[in-house]
Design a protein around this motif. Structure first.
Motif, PDB file in Angstrom:
ATOM      1  N   MET A 198      -1.485  -4.303  -6.202  1.00  0.00           N
ATOM      2  CA  MET A 198      -1.951  -2.909  -7.027  1.00  0.00           C
ATOM      3  C   MET A 198      -3.206  -3.007  -7.891  1.00  0.00           C
ATOM      4  O   MET A 198      -4.044  -2.131  -7.878  1.00  0.00           O
ATOM      5  CB  MET A 198      -0.645  -2.467  -7.869  1.00  0.00           C
ATOM      6  CG  MET A 198      -1.042  -1.410  -8.670  1.00  0.00           C
ATOM      7  SD  MET A 198       0.429  -0.784  -9.618  1.00  0.00           S
ATOM      8  CE  MET A 198      -0.116  -1.119 -11.183  1.00  0.00           C
ATOM      9  N   SER A 199      -3.310  -4.024  -8.411  1.00  0.00           N
ATOM     10  CA  SER A 199      -4.378  -4.337  -9.649  1.00  0.00           C
ATOM     11  C   SER A 199      -5.835  -4.207  -8.526  1.00  0.00           C
ATOM     12  O   SER A 199      -6.953  -3.843  -9.242  1.00  0.00           O
ATOM     13  CB  SER A 199      -4.245  -5.470 -10.306  1.00  0.00           C
ATOM     14  OG  SER A 199      -4.326  -6.704  -9.417  1.00  0.00           O
ATOM     15  N   ALA A 200      -5.726  -4.599  -7.383  1.00  0.00           N
ATOM     16  CA  ALA A 200      -7.138  -4.376  -6.862  1.00  0.00           C
ATOM     17  C   ALA A 200      -7.582  -3.048  -6.315  1.00  0.00           C
ATOM     18  O   ALA A 200      -8.658  -2.727  -6.259  1.00  0.00           O
ATOM     19  CB  ALA A 200      -7.045  -5.430  -5.398  1.00  0.00           C
ATOM     20  N   MET A 201      -6.449  -2.228  -6.041  1.00  0.00           N
ATOM     21  CA  MET A 201      -6.685  -0.881  -5.480  1.00  0.00           C
ATOM     22  C   MET A 201      -7.164  -0.056  -6.948  1.00  0.00           C
ATOM     23  O   MET A 201      -7.945   1.101  -6.449  1.00  0.00           O
ATOM     24  CB  MET A 201      -5.251  -0.135  -5.224  1.00  0.00           C
ATOM     25  CG  MET A 201      -4.852  -0.668  -3.733  1.00  0.00           C
ATOM     26  SD  MET A 201      -6.255  -0.494  -2.429  1.00  0.00           S
ATOM     27  CE  MET A 201      -6.286   0.997  -2.299  1.00  0.00           C
ATOM     28  N   VAL A 248      -0.888   5.052  -6.979  1.00  0.00           N
ATOM     29  CA  VAL A 248      -0.878   3.487  -7.412  1.00  0.00           C
ATOM     30  C   VAL A 248      -0.542   3.168  -8.541  1.00  0.00           C
ATOM     31  O   VAL A 248       0.035   2.268  -8.859  1.00  0.00           O
ATOM     32  CB  VAL A 248      -2.419   2.618  -7.017  1.00  0.00           C
ATOM     33  CG1 VAL A 248      -2.590   1.628  -7.418  1.00  0.00           C
ATOM     34  CG2 VAL A 248      -2.691   3.088  -5.458  1.00  0.00           C
ATOM     35  N   ILE A 249      -0.996   3.990  -9.522  1.00  0.00           N
ATOM     36  CA  ILE A 249      -0.782   3.863 -11.018  1.00  0.00           C
ATOM     37  C   ILE A 249       0.821   3.954 -11.304  1.00  0.00           C
ATOM     38  O   ILE A 249       1.446   3.275 -12.076  1.00  0.00           O
ATOM     39  CB  ILE A 249      -1.475   4.568 -11.914  1.00  0.00           C
ATOM     40  CG1 ILE A 249      -2.950   4.044 -11.890  1.00  0.00           C
ATOM     41  CG2 ILE A 249      -1.113   4.513 -13.367  1.00  0.00           C
ATOM     42  CD1 ILE A 249      -4.108   4.957 -12.565  1.00  0.00           C
ATOM     43  N   ASP A 298       5.856   0.286  -6.342  1.00  0.00           N
ATOM     44  CA  ASP A 298       6.071  -0.515  -4.886  1.00  0.00           C
ATOM     45  C   ASP A 298       4.455  -0.517  -4.295  1.00  0.00           C
ATOM     46  O   ASP A 298       3.710  -0.554  -4.996  1.00  0.00           O
ATOM     47  CB  ASP A 298       6.677   0.501  -3.968  1.00  0.00           C
ATOM     48  CG  ASP A 298       8.024   1.047  -4.273  1.00  0.00           C
ATOM     49  OD1 ASP A 298       8.605   0.279  -4.887  1.00  0.00           O
ATOM     50  OD2 ASP A 298       8.298   2.418  -4.153  1.00  0.00           O
ATOM     51  N   ASP A 299       4.582  -1.036  -2.961  1.00  0.00           N
ATOM     52  CA  ASP A 299       3.391  -1.438  -2.470  1.00  0.00           C
ATOM     53  C   ASP A 299       2.687  -0.137  -2.224  1.00  0.00           C
ATOM     54  O   ASP A 299       3.276   0.868  -1.733  1.00  0.00           O
ATOM     55  CB  ASP A 299       3.580  -2.168  -1.039  1.00  0.00           C
ATOM     56  CG  ASP A 299       2.364  -2.447  -0.246  1.00  0.00           C
ATOM     57  OD1 ASP A 299       1.180  -2.646  -0.842  1.00  0.00           O
ATOM     58  OD2 ASP A 299       2.407  -2.474   0.987  1.00  0.00           O
ATOM     59  N   PRO A 300       1.314   0.058  -2.652  1.00  0.00           N
ATOM     60  CA  PRO A 300       0.660   1.366  -2.494  1.00  0.00           C
ATOM     61  C   PRO A 300       0.658   1.767  -0.987  1.00  0.00           C
ATOM     62  O   PRO A 300       0.641   3.087  -0.763  1.00  0.00           O
ATOM     63  CB  PRO A 300      -0.880   1.014  -2.948  1.00  0.00           C
ATOM     64  CG  PRO A 300      -0.910  -0.234  -3.817  1.00  0.00           C
ATOM     65  CD  PRO A 300       0.402  -1.041  -3.257  1.00  0.00           C
ATOM     66  N   ALA A 301       0.592   0.836   0.095  1.00  0.00           N
ATOM     67  CA  ALA A 301       0.482   1.300   1.286  1.00  0.00           C
ATOM     68  C   ALA A 301       1.800   2.117   1.786  1.00  0.00           C
ATOM     69  O   ALA A 301       1.720   2.888   2.624  1.00  0.00           O
ATOM     70  CB  ALA A 301       0.212   0.126   2.098  1.00  0.00           C
TER      71      ALA A 301
END
Length: 123
Positions: free
Chosen positions: A1-4, A48-49, A53-56
């Motif tokens: 998440m932090s990379a997105m 995402v924020i 869960d996983d953003p995907a």
């Protein structure tokens, strides 16, 4: 998440910058592309924020575009784009008129140039 999060923020900034570039240089495909991508990137950033869960795996339908658009209606946006296109075309044609045609519509060369140099969003 932090990379997105930084990637989506960079995408939003690029949408704003390229949309402005397309508007100022009258490159309408670039403008339309980034106007369409901007709300998509904003929605995905919010997803995402908000999501743990996983953003995907977050469903696109979990956050809709309606609250983000506020009072702006799609019909109104379509009307604005059509009006902006009409203005851009008319101003391009106005500058191409010969002296005789400009006299017929009682517009001087200076007035025609001043009108043609106005940005499409200005009436």
């Amino acid at each position: 998440m932090s990379a997105m999060v930084p990637l989506r923020a960079a995408a939003i900034c690029s949408n704003l910058l390229f949309g402005t570039y397309g508007a100022l240089d009258h490159i309408y495909p670039v403008l339309v592309l980034h106007v369409i991508l901007l709300p998509v990137n904003i929605v995905r950033l919010i997803q995402v924020i908000v999501s743990d869960d996983d953003p995907a795996t977050v469903a696109v339908s979990s956050i809709t575009l309606t609250p983000l658009l506020g009072a702006m209606q799609w019909r109104q946006l379509k009307t604005w784009i059509a009006e902006w296109h009409r203005r851009a075309v008319e101003r391009t044609e106005l500058i191409k008129l010969c002296e005789r045609d400009r006299r017929d519509i009682r517009i001087s060369r200076a007035d025609a140039q001043a009108e043609a140099l106005k940005p499409f969003w200005r009436a």
